[in-house]
Design a protein around this motif. Structure first.
Motif, short mmCIF file in Angstrom:
data_model
loop_
_atom_site.label_atom_id
_atom_site.label_comp_id
_atom_site.label_asym_id
_atom_site.label_seq_id
_atom_site.Cartn_x
_atom_site.Cartn_y
_atom_site.Cartn_z
N ILE A 33 0.88 -1.17 0.00
CA ILE A 33 0.00 0.00 0.00
C ILE A 33 0.91 1.22 0.00
O ILE A 33 1.77 1.37 0.87
CB ILE A 33 -0.93 0.02 1.23
CG1 ILE A 33 -1.79 -1.23 1.24
CG2 ILE A 33 -1.78 1.29 1.23
CD1 ILE A 33 -2.56 -1.46 2.51
N VAL A 34 0.74 2.09 -0.99
CA VAL A 34 1.55 3.29 -1.10
C VAL A 34 0.67 4.49 -0.77
O VAL A 34 -0.42 4.66 -1.33
CB VAL A 34 2.13 3.44 -2.53
CG1 VAL A 34 2.96 4.71 -2.63
CG2 VAL A 34 2.97 2.23 -2.89
N ASN A 35 1.16 5.30 0.19
CA ASN A 35 0.43 6.48 0.63
C ASN A 35 1.41 7.64 0.71
O ASN A 35 2.20 7.72 1.65
CB ASN A 35 -0.22 6.21 1.99
CG ASN A 35 -1.05 7.38 2.48
OD1 ASN A 35 -1.24 8.35 1.77
ND2 ASN A 35 -1.52 7.28 3.70
N GLN A 36 1.38 8.51 -0.28
CA GLN A 36 2.28 9.65 -0.38
C GLN A 36 3.73 9.22 -0.32
O GLN A 36 4.23 8.64 -1.26
CB GLN A 36 1.92 10.70 0.66
CG GLN A 36 0.52 11.26 0.46
CD GLN A 36 0.08 12.15 1.58
OE1 GLN A 36 0.79 12.38 2.54
NE2 GLN A 36 -1.13 12.68 1.45
N MET A 39 5.39 3.51 2.07
CA MET A 39 4.92 2.26 1.50
C MET A 39 4.86 1.22 2.61
O MET A 39 5.83 1.04 3.35
CB MET A 39 5.83 1.75 0.38
CG MET A 39 5.34 0.44 -0.22
SD MET A 39 6.24 -0.09 -1.70
CE MET A 39 7.82 -0.52 -1.00
N TYR A 40 3.72 0.57 2.72
CA TYR A 40 3.52 -0.47 3.71
C TYR A 40 3.54 -1.82 2.99
O TYR A 40 2.85 -2.00 1.99
CB TYR A 40 2.19 -0.27 4.43
CG TYR A 40 2.10 1.07 5.12
CD1 TYR A 40 2.59 1.23 6.41
CD2 TYR A 40 1.55 2.17 4.47
CE1 TYR A 40 2.52 2.47 7.04
CE2 TYR A 40 1.48 3.40 5.09
CZ TYR A 40 1.97 3.55 6.38
OH TYR A 40 1.91 4.77 7.00
N VAL A 41 4.35 -2.74 3.50
CA VAL A 41 4.47 -4.07 2.92
C VAL A 41 4.09 -5.08 3.99
O VAL A 41 4.68 -5.11 5.07
CB VAL A 41 5.91 -4.36 2.44
CG1 VAL A 41 6.00 -5.73 1.81
CG2 VAL A 41 6.38 -3.28 1.47
N LEU A 42 3.07 -5.89 3.70
CA LEU A 42 2.64 -6.95 4.60
C LEU A 42 2.72 -8.26 3.84
O LEU A 42 2.20 -8.36 2.73
CB LEU A 42 1.20 -6.71 5.06
CG LEU A 42 0.93 -5.36 5.72
CD1 LEU A 42 -0.56 -5.14 5.86
CD2 LEU A 42 1.62 -5.28 7.05
N MET A 76 7.68 -2.55 6.82
CA MET A 76 7.50 -3.90 6.36
C MET A 76 7.29 -4.87 7.52
O MET A 76 7.98 -4.79 8.53
CB MET A 76 8.76 -4.30 5.59
CG MET A 76 8.67 -5.55 4.82
SD MET A 76 10.12 -5.89 3.76
CE MET A 76 11.03 -4.40 3.67
N THR A 77 6.33 -5.78 7.34
CA THR A 77 6.13 -6.89 8.26
C THR A 77 5.97 -8.15 7.42
O THR A 77 5.06 -8.24 6.60
CB THR A 77 4.88 -6.70 9.14
OG1 THR A 77 5.04 -5.51 9.91
CG2 THR A 77 4.69 -7.87 10.08
N LEU A 78 6.88 -9.11 7.62
CA LEU A 78 6.86 -10.35 6.86
C LEU A 78 6.93 -11.52 7.83
O LEU A 78 7.71 -11.50 8.78
CB LEU A 78 8.05 -10.41 5.90
CG LEU A 78 8.15 -9.28 4.89
CD1 LEU A 78 9.50 -9.32 4.19
CD2 LEU A 78 7.03 -9.36 3.88
N CYS A 79 6.14 -12.56 7.57
CA CYS A 79 6.13 -13.76 8.41
C CYS A 79 6.12 -15.01 7.54
O CYS A 79 5.49 -15.03 6.49
CB CYS A 79 4.89 -13.80 9.29
SG CYS A 79 4.82 -12.48 10.49
#
Length: 93
Positions: A33-36, A39-42, A76-79
């Motif tokens: 998700i890119v917001n201005q 960038m959020y990475v899940l 970023m949050t990766l599991c």
């Protein structure tokens, strides 16, 4: 087990990708998700024992998405298999 990315939804501000195995069964997801300027990475892969494959598949995609804007902050949050995975060191190179 080989895993691949399969696009589910791709827009200018969001990408949702399924992580699928060689039988085209969903075993996880990767979301951007890119917001201005952020960038959020899940990402999550439920299949235990594929951490290196998961890392090899998603790392180039994350690096490419990070180049959208030169000063983009990436959160970023990766599991994998319920355990957190950290790509931060690889992201700097």
């Amino acid at each position: 087990m080989e895993i691949y990315l399969s696009p589910e939804l791709v827009t200018e501000d969001a990408h949702i990708l399924n992580v699928v195995n060689h039988k085209h069964e969903a075993v996880g997801y990767l979301t951007f998700i890119v917001n201005q300027q952020k960038m959020y990475v899940l990402g999550h892969c439920q299949a235990d024992g594929v951490a290196e494959d998961f890392k090899d598949v998603i790392k180039p995609y994350i690096n490419g998405m990070s180049k959208l804007k030169p000063d983009l902050d990436v959160y970023m949050t990766l599991c994998v298999g319920g355990r957190e995975m950290n790509l931060e060191e690889e992201q700097k190179s």
